[in-house]
Design a protein around this motif. Structure first.
Motif, PDB file in Angstrom:
ATOM      1  N   ASP A  18       2.966   3.836  -3.142  1.00 13.06           N
ATOM      2  CA  ASP A  18       2.006   4.904  -2.929  1.00 13.06           C
ATOM      3  C   ASP A  18       0.715   4.620  -3.697  1.00 13.06           C
ATOM      4  O   ASP A  18      -0.393   4.721  -3.177  1.00 13.06           O
ATOM      5  CB  ASP A  18       2.621   6.226  -3.394  1.00 13.06           C
ATOM      6  N   SER A  19       0.901   4.243  -4.958  1.00 13.80           N
ATOM      7  CA  SER A  19      -0.239   3.993  -5.825  1.00 13.80           C
ATOM      8  C   SER A  19      -1.089   2.810  -5.349  1.00 13.80           C
ATOM      9  O   SER A  19      -2.316   2.892  -5.268  1.00 13.80           O
ATOM     10  CB  SER A  19       0.268   3.761  -7.242  1.00 13.80           C
ATOM     11  N   TYR A  20      -0.415   1.715  -5.018  1.00 11.31           N
ATOM     12  CA  TYR A  20      -1.154   0.543  -4.524  1.00 11.31           C
ATOM     13  C   TYR A  20      -1.776   0.840  -3.171  1.00 11.31           C
ATOM     14  O   TYR A  20      -2.881   0.373  -2.862  1.00 11.31           O
ATOM     15  CB  TYR A  20      -0.232  -0.676  -4.419  1.00 11.31           C
ATOM     16  N   GLY A  21      -1.064   1.594  -2.375  1.00 10.74           N
ATOM     17  CA  GLY A  21      -1.576   1.944  -1.054  1.00 10.74           C
ATOM     18  C   GLY A  21      -2.888   2.698  -1.163  1.00 10.74           C
ATOM     19  O   GLY A  21      -3.853   2.402  -0.459  1.00 10.74           O
ATOM     20  N   LYS A  22      -2.923   3.643  -2.072  1.00 17.91           N
ATOM     21  CA  LYS A  22      -4.130   4.444  -2.250  1.00 17.91           C
ATOM     22  C   LYS A  22      -5.298   3.605  -2.755  1.00 17.91           C
ATOM     23  O   LYS A  22      -6.458   3.918  -2.495  1.00 17.91           O
ATOM     24  CB  LYS A  22      -3.862   5.592  -3.215  1.00 17.91           C
ATOM     25  N   SER A  23      -4.972   2.573  -3.515  1.00 14.52           N
ATOM     26  CA  SER A  23      -6.040   1.722  -4.025  1.00 14.52           C
ATOM     27  C   SER A  23      -6.403   0.638  -3.020  1.00 14.52           C
ATOM     28  O   SER A  23      -7.257  -0.199  -3.294  1.00 14.52           O
ATOM     29  CB  SER A  23      -5.610   1.063  -5.340  1.00 14.52           C
ATOM     30  N   GLY A  24      -5.729   0.636  -1.895  1.00 11.58           N
ATOM     31  CA  GLY A  24      -6.013  -0.364  -0.875  1.00 11.58           C
ATOM     32  C   GLY A  24      -5.580  -1.769  -1.265  1.00 11.58           C
ATOM     33  O   GLY A  24      -6.114  -2.755  -0.776  1.00 11.58           O
ATOM     34  N   MET A  25      -4.599  -1.855  -2.154  1.00 14.87           N
ATOM     35  CA  MET A  25      -4.143  -3.178  -2.592  1.00 14.87           C
ATOM     36  C   MET A  25      -2.952  -3.616  -1.739  1.00 14.87           C
ATOM     37  O   MET A  25      -1.800  -3.536  -2.149  1.00 14.87           O
ATOM     38  CB  MET A  25      -3.788  -3.145  -4.071  1.00 14.87           C
ATOM     39  N   VAL A  26      -3.274  -4.120  -0.570  1.00 10.30           N
ATOM     40  CA  VAL A  26      -2.254  -4.435   0.427  1.00 10.30           C
ATOM     41  C   VAL A  26      -1.283  -5.498  -0.078  1.00 10.30           C
ATOM     42  O   VAL A  26      -0.074  -5.398   0.123  1.00 10.30           O
ATOM     43  CB  VAL A  26      -2.915  -4.909   1.737  1.00 10.30           C
TER      44      VAL A  26
END
Length: 244
Positions: free
Chosen positions: A218-226
């Motif tokens: 969730d956290s990486y997703g929100k930061s756009g860190m695919v």
RNA sequence: UACUUUAUG
């Protein structure tokens, strides 16, 4: 009795109140419900969002000559904390005192969690002090609830202080504790601290679980860190979690 | 190992 109570517990979890009431009646024909049984009924009401019903069961239990125990009161406090009002909650507390039941660590934890949900930092801290006065040792739940509260409020300092306290109290941070603090660091863009913490967690032999992974994704997703999302997914698979 | 409290969705 145990068989019936277990059955009621399962049905209660499935939110099948009709079935629960039916089984309860059947059970009464054959045996006498005990304190576990009534506690389970109260729990079932909680899951069905029926606050009023819970009170009726408390009444029934007393009429049956079954003494409410600490678990009964803790359950009621939880119900009123989640669905009822503060006034009702206080009434339960008073009733508990009248019955001569001492609040235990779960009681306090429930209250802290309640104030935590309402972002009432002062009150939560007051409960914590009350706890010390009562000589009740804070446990992992206590600290985790506080971490959660400070996390929501963005109070990083307080959260770290809580963490220190936890360690000093000889309380080993568990998966939940690590997940909470990591989540907090990430929300505040403190990526390095979060990653250091993740390493600490592994070093401490604490296993990430499904919630930890969901939080990370969730956290990486929100930061756009695919890329990071993908690597977490791989880690998950390696850890034996099935992707859905 | 029958009942209660905390984190993601």
């Amino acid at each position: 009795v145990i068989v019936y109570t277990t059955l009621l517990y399962v049905l209660g979890k499935a939110r099948d109140l009709k079935a629960v009431e039916f089984i309860f009646e059947e059970m009464k024909k054959e045996c006498r419900p005990n304190v576990y049984t009534y506690n389970t009924m109260i729990l079932a009401c909680r899951r069905a969002n029926m606050v009023g019903e819970a009170k009726i069961w408390l009444q029934k239990m007393k009429e049956d000559g079954v003494q409410p125990n600490i678990v009964t009161f803790n359950s009621l406090i939880d119900i009123y904390g989640k669905l009822g009002t503060v006034e009702e909650l206080k009434m339960v507390k008073r009733e508990m005192e009248v019955s001569g039941v001492q609040p235990d660590v779960v009681t306090f934890n429930t209250l802290i969690a309640f104030y935590g949900r309402h972002k009432m930092v002062e009150e939560a801290e007051a409960v914590q002090r009350e706890m010390e006065v009562a000589g009740v040792q804070a446990d992992i739940m206590t600290f985790n609830s506080l971490l959660s509260l400070y996390g929501k409020q963005g109070m990083v300092d307080k959260a770290e202080m809580t963490w220190e306290k936890m360690v000093m109290a000889g309380c080993k941070p568990d998966t939940t504790a690590f997940t909470l603090l990591m989540s907090l660091y990430k929300k505040h863009g403190m990526v390095e601290k979060a990653e250091a913490l993740q390493k600490n967690m592994l070093r401490a032999g604490v296993q990430p679980n499904i919630v930890t992974f969901n939080m990370l994704i969730d956290s990486y997703g929100k930061s756009g860190m695919v890329e990071k999302v993908k690597s977490v997914q791989e880690e998950m698979e390696m850890a034996g979690f099935v992707q859905e």
